[in-house]
Design a protein around this motif. Structure first.
Motif, PDB file in Angstrom:
ATOM      1  N   SER A  27      33.164  48.563  42.747  1.00 54.23           N
ATOM      2  CA  SER A  27      33.222  47.125  42.495  1.00 54.23           C
ATOM      3  C   SER A  27      32.404  46.727  41.269  1.00 54.23           C
ATOM      4  O   SER A  27      31.188  46.934  41.229  1.00 54.23           O
ATOM      5  CB  SER A  27      32.697  46.369  43.719  1.00 54.23           C
TER       6      SER A  27
ATOM      7  N   PHE B  47      42.126  43.291  44.953  1.00 55.96           N
ATOM      8  CA  PHE B  47      42.130  42.022  45.670  1.00 55.96           C
ATOM      9  C   PHE B  47      42.480  42.212  47.139  1.00 55.96           C
ATOM     10  O   PHE B  47      43.107  43.196  47.529  1.00 55.96           O
ATOM     11  CB  PHE B  47      43.118  41.052  45.030  1.00 55.96           C
ATOM     12  N   THR B  48      42.076  41.241  47.959  1.00 54.69           N
ATOM     13  CA  THR B  48      42.398  41.284  49.379  1.00 54.69           C
ATOM     14  C   THR B  48      43.888  41.057  49.620  1.00 54.69           C
ATOM     15  O   THR B  48      44.487  41.676  50.487  1.00 54.69           O
ATOM     16  CB  THR B  48      41.599  40.229  50.150  1.00 54.69           C
ATOM     17  N   SER B  49      44.469  40.144  48.852  1.00 60.76           N
ATOM     18  CA  SER B  49      45.910  39.892  48.911  1.00 60.76           C
ATOM     19  C   SER B  49      46.298  38.977  47.756  1.00 60.76           C
ATOM     20  O   SER B  49      45.449  38.259  47.210  1.00 60.76           O
ATOM     21  CB  SER B  49      46.319  39.238  50.241  1.00 60.76           C
TER      22      SER B  49
ATOM     23  N   ASP C  85      45.571  35.384  48.616  1.00 60.15           N
ATOM     24  CA  ASP C  85      44.239  34.898  48.273  1.00 60.15           C
ATOM     25  C   ASP C  85      44.084  34.701  46.769  1.00 60.15           C
ATOM     26  O   ASP C  85      43.339  33.820  46.319  1.00 60.15           O
ATOM     27  CB  ASP C  85      43.181  35.877  48.770  1.00 60.15           C
ATOM     28  N   MET C  86      44.780  35.514  45.975  1.00 55.07           N
ATOM     29  CA  MET C  86      44.680  35.416  44.520  1.00 55.07           C
ATOM     30  C   MET C  86      45.427  34.204  43.969  1.00 55.07           C
ATOM     31  O   MET C  86      45.145  33.751  42.858  1.00 55.07           O
ATOM     32  CB  MET C  86      45.220  36.683  43.867  1.00 55.07           C
TER      33      MET C  86
ATOM     34  N   THR D 239      41.008  32.792  54.933  1.00 56.10           N
ATOM     35  CA  THR D 239      40.776  31.565  54.179  1.00 56.10           C
ATOM     36  C   THR D 239      41.019  30.337  55.055  1.00 56.10           C
ATOM     37  O   THR D 239      41.577  30.426  56.148  1.00 56.10           O
ATOM     38  CB  THR D 239      41.710  31.482  52.956  1.00 56.10           C
TER      39      THR D 239
ATOM     40  N   HIS E  79      36.101  39.968  47.043  1.00 57.77           N
ATOM     41  CA  HIS E  79      37.317  40.577  47.595  1.00 57.77           C
ATOM     42  C   HIS E  79      37.052  42.034  47.969  1.00 57.77           C
ATOM     43  O   HIS E  79      37.484  42.514  49.026  1.00 57.77           O
ATOM     44  CB  HIS E  79      38.462  40.501  46.582  1.00 57.77           C
TER      45      HIS E  79
ATOM     46  N   ILE F  99      44.193  43.752  52.497  1.00 60.57           N
ATOM     47  CA  ILE F  99      43.220  43.608  53.575  1.00 60.57           C
ATOM     48  C   ILE F  99      43.775  44.125  54.898  1.00 60.57           C
ATOM     49  O   ILE F  99      43.024  44.657  55.735  1.00 60.57           O
ATOM     50  CB  ILE F  99      42.776  42.123  53.715  1.00 60.57           C
TER      51      ILE F  99
ATOM     52  N   VAL G 108      39.407  39.295  39.460  1.00 62.23           N
ATOM     53  CA  VAL G 108      39.383  39.350  40.923  1.00 62.23           C
ATOM     54  C   VAL G 108      37.942  39.114  41.375  1.00 62.23           C
ATOM     55  O   VAL G 108      37.055  39.913  41.057  1.00 62.23           O
ATOM     56  CB  VAL G 108      39.872  40.718  41.437  1.00 62.23           C
TER      57      VAL G 108
END
Length: 309
Positions: free
Chosen positions: A239, A185-187, A190-191, A208, A250, A225, A246
């Motif tokens: 991916s 995940f990016t963070s 964000d999740m 975002t 991301h 990220i 996720v």
């Protein structure tokens, strides 16, 4: 008399407040799941069950927490690359042994599997601050071993493990040869909106439209990220496009962020890959991708793979 609008306002407000209270109180339960439902914290199996040659390793993090790990070798004097493996958030390292067994066979490597604090046989309770120290302790241990080629240490992380691995790799440009991220995940910021949709209006990362009013309550933001943007070593992004946990975009965002500054980035998609089974559904293509990456960026001493070869 309370109007309909007022009632709606107070109702929504109450839901938000209750949701935030739950997030503050139980956020670690969402991010870290050392024990799978219905199972115990202990390891269901050990590497010996799969006929793997391994060593029980006990470490101490810089804040004094006692950690457990398994160091698994392809054979006793294997000098191939050593993969420092960081798992997802749920369960313990024993639940990844089948994947690691195949990894060792396919990639001709050693694998060091760390139990984060609070997981498996390790002491303590998980947190971002703590797991960062745990990862560093594992890398420092590997860097001091005399039975491996310390110039060929590669970090592998899936999901939460990718966040741990990206930060470790950024912080250790001279100890880590390369980084492999899978379904990361990016963070956590964000999740939050993925796990609890209404939170996307109040918690979010830099990319975002969230108001970000409640970012401050998140104790383990894991801003992958930001970390990946500072990684100088080669990075392989794996991916699974069917990832149900996720969102696959991301990984695309992480790749874009890294590739903007790092020309040694590779992005590979697996159409049928889900969050936990990309290594399985990807078949031989998955392992060939990893092998080519290792041959290029963690080669044997005196042997390099030139660009395009």
């Amino acid at each position: 008399m309370v109007t309909y609008v007022s009632a709606l306002f107070y109702g929504v407000g109450g839901i938000v407040v209750a949701g935030v209270a739950l997030l503050v109180a139980f956020q670690e339960k969402l991010v870290y799941v050392p024990v799978l439902p219905g199972l115990s914290k202990s390891y269901p199996i050990t590497p010996s069950r799969l006929n793997l040659d391994y060593e029980d390793v006990w470490l101490q993090s810089s804040d004094g927490v006692r950690l457990h790990a398994w160091f698994i070798k392809m054979f006793p004097h294997c000098r191939g690359p050593t993969i420092l493996f960081f798992q997802e958030n749920a369960g313990n390292i024993a639940h990844r042994l089948e994947m690691v067994r195949i990894m060792i066979q396919k990639l001709k490597c050693n694998v060091f599997m760390l139990s984060y604090r609070g997981y498996g046989a390790s002491d303590g309770s998980p947190s971002q601050h703590g797991l960062t120290k745990d990862a560093q302790a594992a890398l420092d241990h590997l860097s001091q071993r005399t039975d491996i080629d310390t110039s060929r240490i590669v970090v592998f992380g899936r999901s939460l493990g990718g966040a741990v691995g990206a930060l470790l790799t950024k912080n250790n440009p001279d100890k880590v040869s390369a980084l492999i991220l899978e379904n990361t995940f990016t963070s956590i910021l964000d999740m939050a909106g993925v796990l609890l949709p209404f939170l996307k209006w109040f918690i979010g990362g830099s990319g975002t439209k969230s108001l970000k009013l409640l970012n401050f309550v998140v104790r383990s933001p894991w801003k992958t990220i930001d970390a990946i943007a500072e990684v100088k070593q080669p990075v392989l992004f794996l991916s699974g496009l069917q990832d149900e946990m996720v969102p696959p975009f991301h990984m695309k965002m992480l790749y874009a962020k890294a590739a903007a500054r790092n020309s040694q980035c590779t992005f590979v998609e697996f159409p049928n890959g889900m969050h936990m089974d990309t290594w399985l559904s990807g078949g031989e293509v998955y392992w060939k991708t990893n092998m080519q990456f290792l041959e290029k960026y963690a080669p044997e001493k005196g042997r390099t793979i030139r660009e395009g070869k």
